[in-house]
Design a protein around this motif. Structure first.
Motif, PDB file in Angstrom:
ATOM      1  N   ALA A   1       5.160   4.615  -2.272  1.00 33.77           N
ATOM      2  CA  ALA A   1       4.021   5.530  -2.417  1.00 33.77           C
ATOM      3  C   ALA A   1       3.640   5.604  -3.888  1.00 33.77           C
ATOM      4  O   ALA A   1       4.442   5.252  -4.763  1.00 33.77           O
ATOM      5  CB  ALA A   1       4.389   6.914  -1.899  1.00 33.77           C
ATOM      6  N   HIS A   2       2.428   6.061  -4.143  1.00 32.96           N
ATOM      7  CA  HIS A   2       2.039   6.330  -5.530  1.00 32.96           C
ATOM      8  C   HIS A   2       2.876   7.503  -6.037  1.00 32.96           C
ATOM      9  O   HIS A   2       3.042   8.484  -5.299  1.00 32.96           O
ATOM     10  CB  HIS A   2       0.559   6.725  -5.607  1.00 32.96           C
ATOM     11  CG  HIS A   2      -0.384   5.634  -5.209  1.00 32.96           C
ATOM     12  ND1 HIS A   2      -1.302   5.769  -4.185  1.00 32.96           N
ATOM     13  CD2 HIS A   2      -0.536   4.380  -5.699  1.00 32.96           C
ATOM     14  CE1 HIS A   2      -1.989   4.634  -4.068  1.00 32.96           C
ATOM     15  NE2 HIS A   2      -1.551   3.775  -4.967  1.00 32.96           N
ATOM     16  N   PRO A   3       3.358   7.419  -7.272  1.00 31.40           N
ATOM     17  CA  PRO A   3       4.123   8.557  -7.819  1.00 31.40           C
ATOM     18  C   PRO A   3       3.342   9.861  -7.721  1.00 31.40           C
ATOM     19  O   PRO A   3       3.910  10.915  -7.429  1.00 31.40           O
ATOM     20  CB  PRO A   3       4.359   8.140  -9.274  1.00 31.40           C
ATOM     21  CG  PRO A   3       4.286   6.643  -9.254  1.00 31.40           C
ATOM     22  CD  PRO A   3       3.276   6.289  -8.199  1.00 31.40           C
ATOM     23  N   GLU A   4       2.014   9.795  -7.928  1.00 30.76           N
ATOM     24  CA  GLU A   4       1.216  11.030  -7.902  1.00 30.76           C
ATOM     25  C   GLU A   4       0.991  11.532  -6.471  1.00 30.76           C
ATOM     26  O   GLU A   4       0.597  12.668  -6.267  1.00 30.76           O
ATOM     27  CB  GLU A   4      -0.116  10.833  -8.633  1.00 30.76           C
ATOM     28  CG  GLU A   4      -1.015   9.748  -8.073  1.00 30.76           C
ATOM     29  CD  GLU A   4      -0.743   8.353  -8.637  1.00 30.76           C
ATOM     30  OE1 GLU A   4       0.391   8.103  -9.120  1.00 30.76           O
ATOM     31  OE2 GLU A   4      -1.654   7.503  -8.567  1.00 30.76           O
ATOM     32  N   CYS A   5       1.212  10.699  -5.487  1.00 28.80           N
ATOM     33  CA  CYS A   5       1.047  11.134  -4.087  1.00 28.80           C
ATOM     34  C   CYS A   5       2.266  11.892  -3.579  1.00 28.80           C
ATOM     35  O   CYS A   5       2.159  12.679  -2.641  1.00 28.80           O
ATOM     36  CB  CYS A   5       0.772   9.940  -3.176  1.00 28.80           C
ATOM     37  SG  CYS A   5      -0.933   9.339  -3.275  1.00 28.80           S
ATOM     38  N   ILE A   6       3.429  11.627  -4.157  1.00 24.59           N
ATOM     39  CA  ILE A   6       4.634  12.325  -3.661  1.00 24.59           C
ATOM     40  C   ILE A   6       5.396  13.053  -4.771  1.00 24.59           C
ATOM     41  O   ILE A   6       6.456  13.620  -4.524  1.00 24.59           O
ATOM     42  CB  ILE A   6       5.599  11.365  -2.913  1.00 24.59           C
ATOM     43  CG1 ILE A   6       6.072  10.212  -3.820  1.00 24.59           C
ATOM     44  CG2 ILE A   6       4.955  10.803  -1.649  1.00 24.59           C
ATOM     45  CD1 ILE A   6       7.231   9.417  -3.215  1.00 24.59           C
TER      46      ILE A   6
ATOM     47  N   ALA B   1       0.836  -1.202   0.000  1.00 22.83           N
ATOM     48  CA  ALA B   1       0.000   0.000   0.000  1.00 22.83           C
ATOM     49  C   ALA B   1       0.869   1.250   0.000  1.00 22.83           C
ATOM     50  O   ALA B   1       2.008   1.245   0.448  1.00 22.83           O
ATOM     51  CB  ALA B   1      -0.902  -0.005   1.222  1.00 22.83           C
ATOM     52  N   CYS B   2       0.287   2.322  -0.510  1.00 25.05           N
ATOM     53  CA  CYS B   2       0.949   3.624  -0.537  1.00 25.05           C
ATOM     54  C   CYS B   2       1.065   4.157   0.894  1.00 25.05           C
ATOM     55  O   CYS B   2       0.095   4.157   1.648  1.00 25.05           O
ATOM     56  CB  CYS B   2       0.127   4.586  -1.393  1.00 25.05           C
ATOM     57  SG  CYS B   2       0.639   6.307  -1.310  1.00 25.05           S
ATOM     58  N   TYR B   3       2.249   4.615   1.267  1.00 24.96           N
ATOM     59  CA  TYR B   3       2.481   5.111   2.620  1.00 24.96           C
ATOM     60  C   TYR B   3       1.668   6.377   2.893  1.00 24.96           C
ATOM     61  O   TYR B   3       1.310   6.671   4.026  1.00 24.96           O
ATOM     62  CB  TYR B   3       3.970   5.399   2.810  1.00 24.96           C
ATOM     63  CG  TYR B   3       4.346   5.761   4.222  1.00 24.96           C
ATOM     64  CD1 TYR B   3       4.458   4.785   5.197  1.00 24.96           C
ATOM     65  CD2 TYR B   3       4.584   7.092   4.576  1.00 24.96           C
ATOM     66  CE1 TYR B   3       4.800   5.113   6.496  1.00 24.96           C
ATOM     67  CE2 TYR B   3       4.925   7.429   5.875  1.00 24.96           C
ATOM     68  CZ  TYR B   3       5.030   6.428   6.833  1.00 24.96           C
ATOM     69  OH  TYR B   3       5.362   6.762   8.117  1.00 24.96           O
ATOM     70  N   ILE B   4       1.327   7.114   1.830  1.00 24.26           N
ATOM     71  CA  ILE B   4       0.613   8.376   1.997  1.00 24.26           C
ATOM     72  C   ILE B   4      -0.899   8.167   2.096  1.00 24.26           C
ATOM     73  O   ILE B   4      -1.544   8.627   3.026  1.00 24.26           O
ATOM     74  CB  ILE B   4       0.931   9.337   0.823  1.00 24.26           C
ATOM     75  CG1 ILE B   4       2.433   9.628   0.756  1.00 24.26           C
ATOM     76  CG2 ILE B   4       0.119  10.630   0.940  1.00 24.26           C
ATOM     77  CD1 ILE B   4       3.017  10.327   1.962  1.00 24.26           C
ATOM     78  N   CYS B   5      -1.473   7.470   1.101  1.00 27.65           N
ATOM     79  CA  CYS B   5      -2.943   7.386   1.056  1.00 27.65           C
ATOM     80  C   CYS B   5      -3.459   6.002   1.453  1.00 27.65           C
ATOM     81  O   CYS B   5      -4.667   5.800   1.553  1.00 27.65           O
ATOM     82  CB  CYS B   5      -3.454   7.767  -0.335  1.00 27.65           C
ATOM     83  SG  CYS B   5      -3.123   6.514  -1.591  1.00 27.65           S
ATOM     84  N   ASP B   6      -2.582   5.059   1.645  1.00 29.33           N
ATOM     85  CA  ASP B   6      -2.931   3.720   2.122  1.00 29.33           C
ATOM     86  C   ASP B   6      -3.703   2.879   1.097  1.00 29.33           C
ATOM     87  O   ASP B   6      -4.198   1.811   1.426  1.00 29.33           O
ATOM     88  CB  ASP B   6      -3.702   3.798   3.445  1.00 29.33           C
ATOM     89  CG  ASP B   6      -3.446   2.575   4.320  1.00 29.33           C
ATOM     90  OD1 ASP B   6      -2.343   1.997   4.227  1.00 29.33           O
ATOM     91  OD2 ASP B   6      -4.357   2.189   5.078  1.00 29.33           O
TER      92      ASP B   6
HETATM   93 ZN   LIG Z   1      -1.051   7.141  -2.616  1.00 28.13          ZN
END
Ligand SMILES: [Zn+2]
Length: 166
Positions: A123-128, A102-107
Motif C-alpha cells: 500500500a502507499h505509506p500515506e494510505c495506511i 498497485a496499492c491494496y487500498i486505493c488501487d
Molecule cells: Zn494508496
C-alpha cells in the motif's frame, strides 16, 4: 524448557500428519533453544502459525519443512530476517503473495516507496500511515526471497506486521 514450546505446539495441533513430524523436530536440539532472546522470537513467530493452521485438517509437509529450515538457521542470522524470508515463501506457496504493483487500498500504482499491510499486501505509506520501504528492497524480497537489502529496523517493522496475522 527448551522443548516446552514444541510440546505446546503438538498439544494444540491435531492435524494427523503434522504431529509425528513436529515430535521429531524436538530431537534436533537446536543450540538457540538456550538463548532466551532467540527462543522468545521463535515463540512469537510460531504463535502465528498456530492460528494460521488451526483449522487445517491435514497439513502438508511444506509447513514442517519450512519450520525446520528456519529452525536450522535461527542462530546464524537476525532471526527476524529468517522469519520474514520464510514467511514470504509461505505466502508464495499459498498463492497469497500480492504483486508489488498497485496499492491494496486505493488501487493506484505504487511509487518508489511502499508499505506492507497484513499478509504483506502493499500500500502507499500515506494510505495506511505505516513505515515505508524502498520498493526495490521489497521487490528483491518478493522476487528472490532474500531480505538482504533490508536493514534491521525495517526487519523489526516487518516482523511486527507479520505478527498481526499470517
Ligand atoms: Zn494508496
Amino acid at each position: 524448557m527448551q522443548t516446552g514450546y514444541l510440546v505446546d505446539f503438538e498439544v494444540q495441533e491435531d492435524g494427523k500428519g503434522f504431529l509425528p513430524r513436529m515430535r521429531s523436530l524436538r530431537h534436533y536440539g537446536f543450540p538457540w533453544l538456550f538463548d532466551r532472546g532467540r527462543l522468545l522470537l521463535w515463540h512469537q513467530w510460531i504463535a502465528g502459525f498456530e492460528k494460521h493452521l488451526r483449522d487445517t485438517e491435514t497439513l502438508e509437509p511444506f509447513y514442517f519443512e519450512l519450520l525446520l529450515s528456519a529452525a536450522k538457521r535461527w542462530d546464524r542470522q537476525n532471526p527476524k530476517r529468517i522469519a520474514i524470508e520464510h514467511y514470504v515463501a509461505l505466502l508464495r506457496h499459498e498463492g497469497r503473495l500480492y504483486p508489488l504493483q498497485a496499492c491494496y487500498i486505493c488501487d493506484k500504482p505504487l511509487q518508489k516507496k511502499a508499505s506492507l499491510m497484513t499478509a504483506f499486501k502493499p500500500a502507499h505509506p500515506e494510505c495506511i500511515y505505516a513505515p515505508a520501504y524502498a520498493l526495490e528492497k521489497l521487490r528483491f524480497l518478493f522476487d528472490e526471497g532474500k531480505s538482504l537489502l533490508l536493514e534491521d529496523d525495517e526487519l523489526s517493522h516487518l516482523f511486527e506486521t507479520m505478527r498481526k496475522g499470517l
